[in-house]
Design a protein around this motif. Structure first.
Motif, PDB file in Angstrom:
ATOM      1  N   LYS A  12      -0.549  14.297   7.267  1.00  0.00           N
ATOM      2  CA  LYS A  12       0.357  14.921   6.297  1.00  0.00           C
ATOM      3  C   LYS A  12       1.384  15.795   7.013  1.00  0.00           C
ATOM      4  O   LYS A  12       2.552  15.834   6.633  1.00  0.00           O
ATOM      5  CB  LYS A  12      -0.441  15.726   5.277  1.00  0.00           C
ATOM      6  CG  LYS A  12      -1.239  14.853   4.306  1.00  0.00           C
ATOM      7  CD  LYS A  12      -2.194  15.647   3.448  1.00  0.00           C
ATOM      8  CE  LYS A  12      -1.479  16.482   2.428  1.00  0.00           C
ATOM      9  NZ  LYS A  12      -2.433  17.153   1.511  1.00  0.00           N
ATOM     10  N   SER A  13       0.940  16.482   8.067  1.00  0.00           N
ATOM     11  CA  SER A  13       1.869  17.305   8.852  1.00  0.00           C
ATOM     12  C   SER A  13       2.906  16.432   9.544  1.00  0.00           C
ATOM     13  O   SER A  13       4.091  16.783   9.613  1.00  0.00           O
ATOM     14  CB  SER A  13       1.106  18.136   9.886  1.00  0.00           C
ATOM     15  OG  SER A  13       0.289  19.094   9.266  1.00  0.00           O
ATOM     16  N   MET A  14       2.465  15.289  10.079  1.00  0.00           N
ATOM     17  CA  MET A  14       3.395  14.381  10.741  1.00  0.00           C
ATOM     18  C   MET A  14       4.414  13.827   9.742  1.00  0.00           C
ATOM     19  O   MET A  14       5.602  13.685  10.064  1.00  0.00           O
ATOM     20  CB  MET A  14       2.623  13.240  11.406  1.00  0.00           C
ATOM     21  CG  MET A  14       1.756  13.682  12.579  1.00  0.00           C
ATOM     22  SD  MET A  14       0.816  12.334  13.324  1.00  0.00           S
ATOM     23  CE  MET A  14       2.121  11.480  14.232  1.00  0.00           C
ATOM     24  N   ASP A  28       0.847  -1.184   0.000  1.00  0.00           N
ATOM     25  CA  ASP A  28       0.000   0.000   0.000  1.00  0.00           C
ATOM     26  C   ASP A  28       0.884   1.236   0.000  1.00  0.00           C
ATOM     27  O   ASP A  28       2.033   1.191   0.468  1.00  0.00           O
ATOM     28  CB  ASP A  28      -0.898   0.004   1.238  1.00  0.00           C
ATOM     29  CG  ASP A  28      -2.136   0.864   1.053  1.00  0.00           C
ATOM     30  OD1 ASP A  28      -2.991   0.846   1.948  1.00  0.00           O
ATOM     31  OD2 ASP A  28      -2.233   1.564   0.008  1.00  0.00           O
ATOM     32  N   GLU A  29       0.366   2.367  -0.498  1.00  0.00           N
ATOM     33  CA  GLU A  29       1.091   3.620  -0.369  1.00  0.00           C
ATOM     34  C   GLU A  29       0.998   4.105   1.073  1.00  0.00           C
ATOM     35  O   GLU A  29       0.002   3.875   1.762  1.00  0.00           O
ATOM     36  CB  GLU A  29       0.511   4.676  -1.315  1.00  0.00           C
ATOM     37  CG  GLU A  29       0.804   4.394  -2.781  1.00  0.00           C
ATOM     38  CD  GLU A  29       0.368   5.527  -3.695  1.00  0.00           C
ATOM     39  OE1 GLU A  29       0.664   5.451  -4.897  1.00  0.00           O
ATOM     40  OE2 GLU A  29      -0.275   6.482  -3.195  1.00  0.00           O
ATOM     41  N   LEU A  30       2.040   4.796   1.535  1.00  0.00           N
ATOM     42  CA  LEU A  30       2.155   5.154   2.944  1.00  0.00           C
ATOM     43  C   LEU A  30       0.974   5.990   3.437  1.00  0.00           C
ATOM     44  O   LEU A  30       0.376   5.661   4.473  1.00  0.00           O
ATOM     45  CB  LEU A  30       3.478   5.903   3.188  1.00  0.00           C
ATOM     46  CG  LEU A  30       3.741   6.358   4.620  1.00  0.00           C
ATOM     47  CD1 LEU A  30       3.646   5.204   5.603  1.00  0.00           C
ATOM     48  CD2 LEU A  30       5.111   7.031   4.706  1.00  0.00           C
ATOM     49  N   LEU A  31       0.617   7.068   2.742  1.00  0.00           N
ATOM     50  CA  LEU A  31      -0.473   7.910   3.217  1.00  0.00           C
ATOM     51  C   LEU A  31      -1.789   7.142   3.219  1.00  0.00           C
ATOM     52  O   LEU A  31      -2.592   7.257   4.152  1.00  0.00           O
ATOM     53  CB  LEU A  31      -0.595   9.176   2.371  1.00  0.00           C
ATOM     54  CG  LEU A  31      -1.704  10.152   2.805  1.00  0.00           C
ATOM     55  CD1 LEU A  31      -1.530  10.582   4.257  1.00  0.00           C
ATOM     56  CD2 LEU A  31      -1.766  11.367   1.893  1.00  0.00           C
ATOM     57  N   SER A  32      -2.014   6.332   2.191  1.00  0.00           N
ATOM     58  CA  SER A  32      -3.228   5.528   2.120  1.00  0.00           C
ATOM     59  C   SER A  32      -3.287   4.567   3.315  1.00  0.00           C
ATOM     60  O   SER A  32      -4.333   4.417   3.960  1.00  0.00           O
ATOM     61  CB  SER A  32      -3.261   4.739   0.808  1.00  0.00           C
ATOM     62  OG  SER A  32      -4.342   3.830   0.803  1.00  0.00           O
ATOM     63  N   PHE A  33      -2.164   3.948   3.621  1.00  0.00           N
ATOM     64  CA  PHE A  33      -2.086   3.028   4.765  1.00  0.00           C
ATOM     65  C   PHE A  33      -2.409   3.770   6.068  1.00  0.00           C
ATOM     66  O   PHE A  33      -3.180   3.285   6.907  1.00  0.00           O
ATOM     67  CB  PHE A  33      -0.683   2.423   4.825  1.00  0.00           C
ATOM     68  CG  PHE A  33      -0.407   1.623   6.073  1.00  0.00           C
ATOM     69  CD1 PHE A  33      -0.778   0.288   6.171  1.00  0.00           C
ATOM     70  CD2 PHE A  33       0.233   2.209   7.157  1.00  0.00           C
ATOM     71  CE1 PHE A  33      -0.521  -0.455   7.315  1.00  0.00           C
ATOM     72  CE2 PHE A  33       0.498   1.483   8.314  1.00  0.00           C
ATOM     73  CZ  PHE A  33       0.116   0.151   8.392  1.00  0.00           C
ATOM     74  N   LEU A  34      -1.837   4.948   6.224  1.00  0.00           N
ATOM     75  CA  LEU A  34      -2.051   5.725   7.450  1.00  0.00           C
ATOM     76  C   LEU A  34      -3.518   6.121   7.601  1.00  0.00           C
ATOM     77  O   LEU A  34      -4.089   6.034   8.692  1.00  0.00           O
ATOM     78  CB  LEU A  34      -1.165   6.971   7.447  1.00  0.00           C
ATOM     79  CG  LEU A  34       0.340   6.726   7.562  1.00  0.00           C
ATOM     80  CD1 LEU A  34       1.104   8.019   7.307  1.00  0.00           C
ATOM     81  CD2 LEU A  34       0.689   6.146   8.925  1.00  0.00           C
ATOM     82  N   LEU A  35      -4.139   6.559   6.513  1.00  0.00           N
ATOM     83  CA  LEU A  35      -5.536   6.997   6.572  1.00  0.00           C
ATOM     84  C   LEU A  35      -6.462   5.840   6.964  1.00  0.00           C
ATOM     85  O   LEU A  35      -7.455   6.044   7.676  1.00  0.00           O
ATOM     86  CB  LEU A  35      -5.960   7.586   5.226  1.00  0.00           C
ATOM     87  CG  LEU A  35      -5.349   8.945   4.871  1.00  0.00           C
ATOM     88  CD1 LEU A  35      -5.640   9.293   3.421  1.00  0.00           C
ATOM     89  CD2 LEU A  35      -5.905  10.028   5.802  1.00  0.00           C
ATOM     90  N   LYS A  36      -6.138   4.633   6.510  1.00  0.00           N
ATOM     91  CA  LYS A  36      -6.976   3.477   6.824  1.00  0.00           C
ATOM     92  C   LYS A  36      -6.659   2.876   8.190  1.00  0.00           C
ATOM     93  O   LYS A  36      -7.502   2.216   8.793  1.00  0.00           O
ATOM     94  CB  LYS A  36      -6.789   2.398   5.741  1.00  0.00           C
ATOM     95  CG  LYS A  36      -7.402   2.766   4.398  1.00  0.00           C
ATOM     96  CD  LYS A  36      -7.225   1.677   3.373  1.00  0.00           C
ATOM     97  CE  LYS A  36      -5.829   1.632   2.824  1.00  0.00           C
ATOM     98  NZ  LYS A  36      -5.694   0.730   1.644  1.00  0.00           N
ATOM     99  N   THR A  37      -5.463   3.137   8.676  1.00  0.00           N
ATOM    100  CA  THR A  37      -4.986   2.455   9.882  1.00  0.00           C
ATOM    101  C   THR A  37      -5.071   3.319  11.133  1.00  0.00           C
ATOM    102  O   THR A  37      -5.450   2.836  12.206  1.00  0.00           O
ATOM    103  CB  THR A  37      -3.518   2.000   9.681  1.00  0.00           C
ATOM    104  OG1 THR A  37      -3.434   1.211   8.501  1.00  0.00           O
ATOM    105  CG2 THR A  37      -3.043   1.191  10.874  1.00  0.00           C
ATOM    106  N   VAL A  38      -4.708   4.592  11.004  1.00  0.00           N
ATOM    107  CA  VAL A  38      -4.649   5.487  12.172  1.00  0.00           C
ATOM    108  C   VAL A  38      -5.978   6.228  12.263  1.00  0.00           C
ATOM    109  O   VAL A  38      -6.191   7.236  11.599  1.00  0.00           O
ATOM    110  CB  VAL A  38      -3.470   6.465  12.057  1.00  0.00           C
ATOM    111  CG1 VAL A  38      -3.344   7.295  13.340  1.00  0.00           C
ATOM    112  CG2 VAL A  38      -2.173   5.721  11.777  1.00  0.00           C
ATOM    113  N   THR A  39      -6.859   5.726  13.079  1.00  0.00           N
ATOM    114  CA  THR A  39      -8.234   6.237  13.091  1.00  0.00           C
ATOM    115  C   THR A  39      -8.413   7.513  13.909  1.00  0.00           C
ATOM    116  O   THR A  39      -9.426   8.180  13.782  1.00  0.00           O
ATOM    117  CB  THR A  39      -9.182   5.163  13.650  1.00  0.00           C
ATOM    118  OG1 THR A  39      -8.735   4.786  14.957  1.00  0.00           O
ATOM    119  CG2 THR A  39      -9.195   3.939  12.744  1.00  0.00           C
ATOM    120  N   ASN A  40      -7.422   7.854  14.742  1.00  0.00           N
ATOM    121  CA  ASN A  40      -7.590   9.044  15.592  1.00  0.00           C
ATOM    122  C   ASN A  40      -6.877  10.268  15.046  1.00  0.00           C
ATOM    123  O   ASN A  40      -6.693  11.260  15.743  1.00  0.00           O
ATOM    124  CB  ASN A  40      -7.088   8.757  17.020  1.00  0.00           C
ATOM    125  CG  ASN A  40      -5.599   8.433  17.051  1.00  0.00           C
ATOM    126  OD1 ASN A  40      -5.014   8.092  16.025  1.00  0.00           O
ATOM    127  ND2 ASN A  40      -5.000   8.541  18.225  1.00  0.00           N
TER     128      ASN A  40
END
Length: 306
Positions: free
Chosen positions: A42-44, A23-35
């Protein structure tokens, strides 16, 4: 649906997520990090707080592979721009906490945009604009140019207003260390007065109740010699030059504070350091505490007497 359970990272606030499929990193983060929202993630990324297998990655489209781990670091790594006479102790989307050295202005007089003097405010503005060219820094409180120590800035007007409007409730501890002239006889004491300001910007204690801003300073003695005393000072109110005026009021001006009667230049700087700042985070309510070491210069008069 892609899911991953977070597990503790290498420090208490870090979170690590295993990668189960490409998966692409941002896509993974959006689906995984719910809070966290998209802008926050994007700032992180931009601040270097996202690591893949222990290496900081900033590219949104970085391709993840099964078996890798993604870590969200609680705090940003060392700042990307060199900072003069200051260090960032903590940063998130709402606040920045710094350690300011003596000699650095918090902000230029009058906050004039055309004033080019190096200040903490100017440096932090440049720092946040590395990530977002439109980002701004907002002043919450100040330290005098010659006072070192911990101070905080807001990253939005909303947070600035909350901190300023609720300062007395949000801030739990403001502890300073002061090197003063002479041997302070009382081991501890509380100083109260009504502070006013002259036309020449000199603060003083009024002799009349309710004439000015009520100020309360508590201190206890840490070390003394016949010539100097090192005090731990706690502010119950945060008035301009409050500690400096109150120390002069009791006959023990802060070393190097010519403005308020000091005759000693024993350490070549003002003998005042903001050592501790503890407060409830303005958004999360979490109690945060930042403590710095006592500058060696403030300890010098006692070491030479040993």
């Amino acid at each position: 649906m892609h899911t991953a359970a977070a597990r503790p990272g290498r420090s208490g606030g870090d979170k690590t997520y295993p990668v189960a499929e490409a998966d692409e990193l941002l896509s993974f983060l959006l689906k995984t990090v719910t809070n966290q929202g998209r802008n926050s993630l994007k700032s992180m990324l931009a601040r270097g707080q996202i690591e893949v297998d222990g290496r900081s990655v900033t590219a949104y489209d970085y391709m993840l592979q099964p078996g890798q781990t993604v870590t969200l670091r609680k705090e940003a790594p060392a700042e990307k721009l060199p900072l003069a006479a200051m260090t960032i102790l903590y940063e998130d989307d709402d606040i920045i906490v710094i350690h300011k050295e003596a000699g650095l202005l918090s902000i230029s007089a009058g906050d004039k945009a055309d004033n080019q003097e190096l200040t903490a405010y100017r440096q932090l503005t440049a720092h946040v604009r590395v990530v977002n060219p439109h980002a701004r820094i907002f002043v919450v409180h100040r330290l005098d140019r010659d006072t070192s120590g911990v101070m905080m800035f807001a990253k939005s007007e909303e947070i600035q207003q909350k901190l300023q409007n609720e300062w007395q409730d949000i801030v739990k501890e403001r502890t300073y260390v002061a090197l003063v002239e002479g041997k302070v006889r009382k081991a501890e004491d509380t100083i109260t007065s009504w502070l006013k300001e002259t036309k020449t910007l000199l603060m003083y204690s009024s002799q009349h109740p309710n004439d000015g801003q009520y100020a309360v300073t508590r201190y206890k003695t840490l070390q003394t010699t016949s010539d100097f005393s090192l005090l731990e000072v706690q502010l119950e109110t945060g008035r301009k030059n409050q500690i400096r005026v109150h120390m002069a009021d009791i006959g023990h001006p802060i070393v190097g504070d010519k403005k308020y009667g000091s005759r000693s230049r024993a350490i070549g700087r003002l003998g005042l350091h903001a050592r501790v700042l503890s407060f409830e985070h303005p958004r999360t309510g979490k109690l945060m505490r930042f403590e710095t070491d006592i500058p060696r210069l403030l300890l010098r008069p006692f070491q030479s007497k040993a």
